[in-house]
Design an enzyme around this catalytic site. Sequence first.
Site, PDB file in Angstrom:
ATOM      1  N   ALA A   1       1.321  -3.548   6.252  1.00 49.55           N
ATOM      2  CA  ALA A   1       1.134  -4.610   5.260  1.00 49.55           C
ATOM      3  C   ALA A   1      -0.246  -4.660   4.617  1.00 49.55           C
ATOM      4  CB  ALA A   1       1.429  -5.955   5.916  1.00 49.55           C
TER       5      ALA A   1
ATOM      6  N   GLY B   1      -1.188  -6.608  -0.618  1.00 51.81           N
ATOM      7  CA  GLY B   1      -0.744  -6.776  -2.009  1.00 51.81           C
ATOM      8  C   GLY B   1       0.749  -7.067  -2.076  1.00 51.81           C
ATOM      9  N   LYS B   2       1.537  -6.316  -1.325  1.00 49.04           N
ATOM     10  CA  LYS B   2       2.997  -6.519  -1.400  1.00 49.04           C
ATOM     11  C   LYS B   2       3.419  -7.723  -0.566  1.00 49.04           C
ATOM     12  CE  LYS B   2       3.578  -1.646  -2.411  1.00 49.04           C
ATOM     13  NZ  LYS B   2       2.256  -1.157  -1.952  1.00 49.04           N
TER      14      LYS B   2
ATOM     15  N   CYS C   1       3.238   6.101  -1.772  1.00 43.05           N
ATOM     16  CA  CYS C   1       2.598   6.378  -3.066  1.00 43.05           C
ATOM     17  C   CYS C   1       2.275   7.874  -3.127  1.00 43.05           C
ATOM     18  CB  CYS C   1       1.367   5.506  -3.289  1.00 43.05           C
ATOM     19  SG  CYS C   1       0.097   5.676  -2.034  1.00 43.05           S
TER      20      CYS C   1
HETATM   21  C1  LIG Z   1      -0.059   2.222   1.930  1.00 44.37           C
HETATM   22  S1  LIG Z   1      -1.035   1.208   2.922  1.00 44.37           S
HETATM   23  C2  LIG Z   1      -0.188  -0.332   2.783  1.00 44.37           C
HETATM   24  C3  LIG Z   1      -0.495  -1.091   1.521  1.00 44.37           C
HETATM   25  C4  LIG Z   1       0.103  -2.494   1.562  1.00 44.37           C
HETATM   26  N1  LIG Z   1       1.539  -2.472   1.788  1.00 44.37           N
HETATM   27  C5  LIG Z   1      -0.167  -3.257   0.277  1.00 44.37           C
HETATM   28  O1  LIG Z   1       0.675  -3.337  -0.593  1.00 44.37           O
HETATM   29  O2  LIG Z   1      -1.277  -3.817   0.157  1.00 44.37           O
HETATM   30  C6  LIG Z   1      -0.555   1.726   4.512  1.00 44.37           C
HETATM   31  C7  LIG Z   1      -1.034   0.831   5.647  1.00 44.37           C
HETATM   32  O3  LIG Z   1      -0.408   1.333   6.841  1.00 44.37           O
HETATM   33  C8  LIG Z   1      -1.267   1.045   7.929  1.00 44.37           C
HETATM   34  N2  LIG Z   1      -0.791   1.869   9.058  1.00 44.37           N
HETATM   35  C9  LIG Z   1      -1.049   3.181   9.283  1.00 44.37           C
HETATM   36  N3  LIG Z   1      -0.368   3.575  10.383  1.00 44.37           N
HETATM   37  C10 LIG Z   1       0.313   2.512  10.835  1.00 44.37           C
HETATM   38  C11 LIG Z   1       1.168   2.285  11.944  1.00 44.37           C
HETATM   39  N4  LIG Z   1       1.466   3.264  12.795  1.00 44.37           N
HETATM   40  N5  LIG Z   1       1.695   1.056  12.113  1.00 44.37           N
HETATM   41  C12 LIG Z   1       1.402   0.043  11.253  1.00 44.37           C
HETATM   42  N6  LIG Z   1       0.565   0.199  10.204  1.00 44.37           N
HETATM   43  C13 LIG Z   1       0.042   1.410  10.001  1.00 44.37           C
HETATM   44  C14 LIG Z   1      -2.636   1.356   7.386  1.00 44.37           C
HETATM   45  O4  LIG Z   1      -3.626   0.685   8.130  1.00 44.37           O
HETATM   46  C15 LIG Z   1      -2.530   0.853   5.942  1.00 44.37           C
HETATM   47  O5  LIG Z   1      -3.030  -0.457   5.858  1.00 44.37           O
END
Ligand SMILES: C[S@@+](CC[C@H](N)C(=O)[O-])C[C@H]1O[C@@H](n2cnc3c(N)ncnc32)[C@H](O)[C@@H]1O
Length: 444
Positions: free
Chosen positions: A262, A266-267, A386
């Site tokens: 999360a 943003g989402k 993305c």
């Molecule tokens: C693409 S970003 C998410 C952007 C967010 N959904 C937004 O719209 O603002 C991916 C997120 O996944 C988290 N992440 C990475 N590995 C993860 C895991 N195993 N479990 C949960 N979160 C994880 C990262 O810390 C990062 O914040």
Amino acid sequence: MATADTDSGALRLAAARVVAEVFGGRSLKAVLGPAEQAFAEPRARASLHAVVLAAVRGSLRWRAALARLLARPLPARARAVEAALVCALSQIEDLGAPAHAVVNDTVAAVRALGQPGLAGLANAVLRRWLREREALLAALEADEVARLLHPAWLLERLRADWPGHWQEIVAAGNGPAPMWLRGNAARIGRDDYRARLAAAGIAAAVPGDARLDQALRLETALPVARLPGFAEGLVSVQDGAAQYAAALLDAGAGQHVLDACAAPGGKTAHLLERQPGLAGLVALDKDPARLARIDAGLARLQLARDRVRCLAGDAGDPAAWWDGRRFDRILLDAPCSATGIGRRQPDVRLHRRAADIPVLAAGQARMLAALWPLLAPGGRLLYAVCSVLREEGEAVVSGFLARQDDARALPLDLPGGQPLAAGVQLLPGNEGMDGFYYALLERQ
Ligand SMILES: C[S@@+](CC[C@H](N)C(=O)[O-])C[C@H]1O[C@@H](n2cnc3c(N)ncnc32)[C@H](O)[C@@H]1O
């Protein structure tokens, strides 16, 4: 705080320091923001931003140029000098800055970077560039990586994945990104917010797809402080492609929702703005520092937080954090190569390696499989990345569907989207948006 905000020397010095950190492996976002804060003037911040983005985006070309201009590579301890030279070439060639001022400031910056012994070399390199630029530019044109500003492995992947579109993807990755806004549906309608922008002299375009009902596109980016009502939470900055997530998930009143990756939220915020009547929303992220940003964002947007639980945890290991209550909707916005947002994060192409992609894809598949049992029958999971690489999108979802009897992919029709065996790919630049892959899966 830099005192001489309008001093081009201070800007060039700051730019060289940021670019050197990026060359050293740090993320552009992590170093550029704090460097901008050192300048009080919004105009100086914007200039630093533009100089650094152009230098990082062009660095595969300008480093190749330096390889031709230098008799031997600069020592590793002179990374900041290399960065200053890359910034100088990029400013002269990409940004059209006056060459002699750039040369003088760069030589001064090299001294200020604690490398007075290399000031003469910097001067000689840049003057040689100016003397021989026609021939050197022609030589760089013949080098595909220097010309297309993408590493060879990524060009190869894009060609293989998108034989009819790879050139557009590369061009979009090297182009400017418009600024997309999302009006806060809980507080203001899009037309009213657009009128607020117009009153402030800011023109905004409305995208064609009715599902992007709160989205506005500005052709030129502005500091958020100039957006009417930003501090009061009337609006957020979010690319149009990312705004599809909440619309496609379409969470209804009374539903229990998981936003599995999360942060920074943003989402999450969009889900709440769109549906204030959710029974509950669990915002999960592995990174506690990033997780803290979700709450700050929701507070700015003045969204009710009583039904939101922010949890630090691994989406691939629900046993560690799940309370056993199934979700009606799950958003899995998985960590990925970010190859769809290269125009906003040009450092990605410097830091990613071909070997990272299977590791990312295995992580995405692990999270998808682990979260599926948390979905109620009839519930929907939206998988998003993305990325423009099929290995992280279509391949992850097709592999999952082949193993999971109770999952089916729902058709997704997005304007300009590339239909696939499973899900849909938005390519960067399409409708002015970032590159995103989406698949909407329903549990039988
Ligand atoms: C693409 S970003 C998410 C952007 C967010 N959904 C937004 O719209 O603002 C991916 C997120 O996944 C988290 N992440 C990475 N590995 C993860 C895991 N195993 N479990 C949960 N979160 C994880 C990262 O810390 C990062 O914040």
